[in-house]
Design a protein around this motif. Structure first.
Motif, PDB file in Angstrom:
ATOM      1  N   THR A 136       0.896   8.941 -13.015  1.00  0.00           N
ATOM      2  CA  THR A 136       1.450   7.530 -13.205  1.00  0.00           C
ATOM      3  C   THR A 136       0.115   6.381 -12.884  1.00  0.00           C
ATOM      4  OG1 THR A 136       3.472   7.910 -12.726  1.00  0.00           O
ATOM      5  CG2 THR A 136       2.931   5.621 -12.659  1.00  0.00           C
ATOM      6  N   GLU A 137      -0.045   5.493 -13.857  1.00  0.00           N
ATOM      7  CA  GLU A 137      -0.878   4.628 -13.708  1.00  0.00           C
ATOM      8  C   GLU A 137      -0.128   3.320 -13.056  1.00  0.00           C
ATOM      9  OE1 GLU A 137      -3.968   3.688 -16.603  1.00  0.00           O
ATOM     10  OE2 GLU A 137      -3.501   6.019 -17.476  1.00  0.00           O
ATOM     11  N   VAL A 138      -0.890   2.229 -12.347  1.00  0.00           N
ATOM     12  CA  VAL A 138      -0.499   1.175 -11.861  1.00  0.00           C
ATOM     13  C   VAL A 138      -1.032   0.279 -12.467  1.00  0.00           C
ATOM     14  CG1 VAL A 138       0.272  -0.255  -9.798  1.00  0.00           C
ATOM     15  CG2 VAL A 138       0.703   2.163  -9.892  1.00  0.00           C
ATOM     16  N   LEU A 139      -0.416  -1.132 -12.760  1.00  0.00           N
ATOM     17  CA  LEU A 139      -1.174  -2.361 -13.079  1.00  0.00           C
ATOM     18  C   LEU A 139      -0.627  -3.553 -12.105  1.00  0.00           C
ATOM     19  CD1 LEU A 139      -2.995  -4.552 -14.589  1.00  0.00           C
ATOM     20  CD2 LEU A 139      -1.046  -4.469 -16.509  1.00  0.00           C
ATOM     21  N   ILE A 140      -1.295  -4.114 -11.323  1.00  0.00           N
ATOM     22  CA  ILE A 140      -0.946  -5.030 -10.315  1.00  0.00           C
ATOM     23  C   ILE A 140      -1.284  -6.372 -11.120  1.00  0.00           C
ATOM     24  CG2 ILE A 140      -1.320  -6.352  -8.294  1.00  0.00           C
ATOM     25  CD1 ILE A 140      -1.994  -3.689  -6.895  1.00  0.00           C
ATOM     26  N   ARG A 141      -0.144  -7.295 -11.149  1.00  0.00           N
ATOM     27  CA  ARG A 141      -0.351  -8.654 -11.675  1.00  0.00           C
ATOM     28  C   ARG A 141       0.237  -9.657 -10.748  1.00  0.00           C
ATOM     29  NH1 ARG A 141       3.082 -12.391 -13.352  1.00  0.00           N
ATOM     30  NH2 ARG A 141       4.938 -11.213 -13.392  1.00  0.00           N
TER      31      ARG A 141
ATOM     32  N   ASN B  67      -7.640   2.050  -6.735  1.00  0.00           N
ATOM     33  CA  ASN B  67      -8.116   2.446  -8.046  1.00  0.00           C
ATOM     34  C   ASN B  67      -7.176   2.232  -8.991  1.00  0.00           C
ATOM     35  OD1 ASN B  67     -10.292   3.070  -9.671  1.00  0.00           O
ATOM     36  ND2 ASN B  67      -9.644   5.248  -9.790  1.00  0.00           N
ATOM     37  N   VAL B  68      -6.486   1.102  -9.024  1.00  0.00           N
ATOM     38  CA  VAL B  68      -5.454   0.607 -10.178  1.00  0.00           C
ATOM     39  C   VAL B  68      -5.654  -0.612 -10.679  1.00  0.00           C
ATOM     40  CG1 VAL B  68      -3.564   1.876  -8.511  1.00  0.00           C
ATOM     41  CG2 VAL B  68      -3.930  -0.641  -8.408  1.00  0.00           C
ATOM     42  N   HIS B  69      -5.257  -0.743 -12.048  1.00  0.00           N
ATOM     43  CA  HIS B  69      -5.506  -1.789 -12.685  1.00  0.00           C
ATOM     44  C   HIS B  69      -5.169  -3.209 -12.059  1.00  0.00           C
ATOM     45  CE1 HIS B  69      -6.274   1.066 -15.833  1.00  0.00           C
ATOM     46  NE2 HIS B  69      -5.029   1.617 -15.872  1.00  0.00           N
TER      47      HIS B  69
ATOM     48  N   ALA C   7      -7.418  -6.478  -3.190  1.00  0.00           N
ATOM     49  CA  ALA C   7      -8.209  -5.646  -2.269  1.00  0.00           C
ATOM     50  C   ALA C   7      -7.193  -4.368  -2.481  1.00  0.00           C
ATOM     51  CB  ALA C   7      -8.246  -6.196  -0.993  1.00  0.00           C
ATOM     52  N   LEU C   8      -5.958  -4.334  -2.497  1.00  0.00           N
ATOM     53  CA  LEU C   8      -5.191  -3.183  -2.623  1.00  0.00           C
ATOM     54  C   LEU C   8      -5.672  -2.450  -3.976  1.00  0.00           C
ATOM     55  CD1 LEU C   8      -1.844  -4.385  -1.300  1.00  0.00           C
ATOM     56  CD2 LEU C   8      -2.934  -2.463  -0.549  1.00  0.00           C
ATOM     57  N   ALA C   9      -5.408  -3.178  -5.057  1.00  0.00           N
ATOM     58  CA  ALA C   9      -5.957  -2.582  -6.230  1.00  0.00           C
ATOM     59  C   ALA C   9      -7.456  -1.882  -6.270  1.00  0.00           C
ATOM     60  CB  ALA C   9      -5.994  -3.901  -7.348  1.00  0.00           C
ATOM     61  N   ALA C  10      -8.326  -2.424  -5.822  1.00  0.00           N
ATOM     62  CA  ALA C  10      -9.572  -2.095  -5.729  1.00  0.00           C
ATOM     63  C   ALA C  10      -9.499  -0.674  -4.742  1.00  0.00           C
ATOM     64  CB  ALA C  10     -10.560  -3.022  -5.004  1.00  0.00           C
ATOM     65  N   ALA C  11      -8.978  -0.666  -3.692  1.00  0.00           N
ATOM     66  CA  ALA C  11      -8.901   0.498  -2.469  1.00  0.00           C
ATOM     67  C   ALA C  11      -8.092   1.484  -3.325  1.00  0.00           C
ATOM     68  CB  ALA C  11      -8.035   0.046  -1.119  1.00  0.00           C
TER      69      ALA C  11
ATOM     70  N   GLY D 133       0.873  -1.166  -0.074  1.00  0.00           N
ATOM     71  CA  GLY D 133       0.176   0.141  -0.005  1.00  0.00           C
ATOM     72  C   GLY D 133       0.693   1.202   0.007  1.00  0.00           C
ATOM     73  N   VAL D 134       1.842   1.362   0.811  1.00  0.00           N
ATOM     74  CA  VAL D 134       2.831   2.538   0.756  1.00  0.00           C
ATOM     75  C   VAL D 134       3.424   2.741  -0.442  1.00  0.00           C
ATOM     76  CG1 VAL D 134       4.968   3.431   1.837  1.00  0.00           C
ATOM     77  CG2 VAL D 134       3.153   2.303   3.372  1.00  0.00           C
ATOM     78  N   MET D 135       3.933   1.550  -0.958  1.00  0.00           N
ATOM     79  CA  MET D 135       4.512   1.454  -2.210  1.00  0.00           C
ATOM     80  C   MET D 135       3.610   2.212  -3.657  1.00  0.00           C
ATOM     81  SD  MET D 135       6.482  -1.553  -4.305  1.00  0.00           S
ATOM     82  CE  MET D 135       5.030  -2.569  -4.372  1.00  0.00           C
ATOM     83  N   LEU D 136       2.224   1.700  -3.575  1.00  0.00           N
ATOM     84  CA  LEU D 136       1.269   2.267  -4.506  1.00  0.00           C
ATOM     85  C   LEU D 136       0.880   3.620  -4.184  1.00  0.00           C
ATOM     86  CD1 LEU D 136      -1.600  -0.494  -4.293  1.00  0.00           C
ATOM     87  CD2 LEU D 136       0.015   0.005  -6.102  1.00  0.00           C
ATOM     88  N   GLU D 137       1.078   4.121  -3.189  1.00  0.00           N
ATOM     89  CA  GLU D 137       0.666   5.462  -2.776  1.00  0.00           C
ATOM     90  C   GLU D 137       1.819   6.488  -3.219  1.00  0.00           C
ATOM     91  OE1 GLU D 137       0.036   6.089   1.489  1.00  0.00           O
ATOM     92  OE2 GLU D 137      -1.789   5.050   1.345  1.00  0.00           O
ATOM     93  N   GLU D 138       3.016   5.881  -3.266  1.00  0.00           N
ATOM     94  CA  GLU D 138       4.309   6.679  -3.577  1.00  0.00           C
ATOM     95  C   GLU D 138       4.243   6.927  -4.976  1.00  0.00           C
ATOM     96  OE1 GLU D 138       9.070   6.650  -2.595  1.00  0.00           O
ATOM     97  OE2 GLU D 138       7.694   5.337  -1.663  1.00  0.00           O
ATOM     98  N   ILE D 139       3.791   5.664  -5.810  1.00  0.00           N
ATOM     99  CA  ILE D 139       3.869   5.692  -7.247  1.00  0.00           C
ATOM    100  C   ILE D 139       2.862   6.526  -7.817  1.00  0.00           C
ATOM    101  CG2 ILE D 139       3.745   4.473  -9.236  1.00  0.00           C
ATOM    102  CD1 ILE D 139       4.939   1.926  -7.804  1.00  0.00           C
ATOM    103  N   THR D 140       1.738   6.572  -7.321  1.00  0.00           N
ATOM    104  CA  THR D 140       0.470   7.304  -7.590  1.00  0.00           C
ATOM    105  C   THR D 140       0.469   8.802  -7.193  1.00  0.00           C
ATOM    106  OG1 THR D 140      -0.979   6.396  -6.082  1.00  0.00           O
ATOM    107  CG2 THR D 140      -0.572   5.295  -8.327  1.00  0.00           C
TER     108      THR D 140
END
Length: 258
Positions: free
Chosen positions: A170-175, A204-206, A198-202, A158-165
């Motif tokens: 920048t958009e993020v795609l979690i695979r 709002n990333v792909h 759950a992180l992707a939904a919370a 979650g911290v990583m996603l917040e920092e990137i976005t």
């Protein structure tokens, strides 16, 4: 006497000018177009056409940068035989379909957990000013020597996603990673896969659930998992090509096609 008469005529003339002007002004229709100055109208038109999303930038012919962040499966040395992995194959696909538009950066690294990836965000991801970051993590967190608890995994992710976005650019795609050949190991992985979704939904990333895609085809006997794996954890050359094909379809239809 003449002066008074001149002043009287001048006053009458001014009153007539004001009355006529107000009458004509009332006949002017103020529309949305005429309410804007020419410069303002033009600026708004340009702003409305400016590509914003990753898909819009590609469609407009603009240059984009994609960073792939992950562990051994993503890293450039993921195939001992030297064949191209899924990232290298995607680079060729982008060049074929969007010539000279996409810059691909492979920031995959062997033996990485989400904690390791989080430490590399500045230097290996944000430093490239990416338009899209594709992240794959979970194998090492769930099954590696670290055995990171799922709660810590989710927190660091979650911290990583917040920092990137954070910048909004920048958009993020979690695979999700591939299933292993071990039923027990796959059970260990499931909480991490659910946390990723759950992180992707919370945030709002792909989200591309490659784990479920591959697992479904294994269970339906559509593919032979052993033919796609170099060991119990990692895909071989055929497995990387399989991953490329599935990720390519997702990106083309769900991410770029929108």
């Amino acid at each position: 006497m003449m002066l008074n008469k001149f002043i009287y005529i001048l006053i009458i003339s001014l009153i007539l000018v004001i009355i006529i002007g107000e009458t004509n002004f009332g006949n002017i229709e103020i529309t949305e177009e005429t309410a804007l100055l020419p410069e303002t109208s033009g600026a708004q038109a340009v702003a409305a056409e400016e590509p914003v999303t990753f898909a819009e930038k590609l469609a407009a012919g603009d240059s984009v940068t994609i960073v792939f962040l992950g562990d051994y499966v993503t890293s450039p040395d993921s195939l001992p035989d030297g064949n191209p992995n899924h990232v290298a194959l995607l680079e060729k696909w982008f060049e074929s379909n969007y010539p000279d538009q996409a810059t691909i950066v492979n920031a995959g690294m062997n033996a990485n957990t989400v904690s390791h990836m989080k430490q590399r965000i500045g230097s290996d991801v944000l430093n490239h000013s990416p338009d899209l970051v594709v992240i794959s993590a979970g194998l090492n967190d769930a099954l590696g020597g670290w055995r990171i608890p799922v709660e810590e995994y989710a927190k660091n992710y979650g911290v990583m996603l917040e920092e990137i976005t954070a910048s909004g650019d920048t958009e993020v795609l979690i695979r999700t990673p591939n299933p292993t050949t071990s039923v027990g190991d796959n059970r260990e992985m499931m909480p991490y896969m659910k946390a990723s979704e759950a992180l992707a939904a919370a945030n709002n990333v792909h989200f591309f659930d490659f784990y479920q895609v591959m697992a479904a085809e294994i269970h339906s006997d559509a593919i032979s998992q052993t033919a796609l794996m170099q060991n119990s954890l990692y895909p071989n050359t055929k497995g990387q090509a399989y991953l490329f094909d599935k990720l390519k379809v997702y990106m083309a239809t769900e991410l770029i096609g929108k």
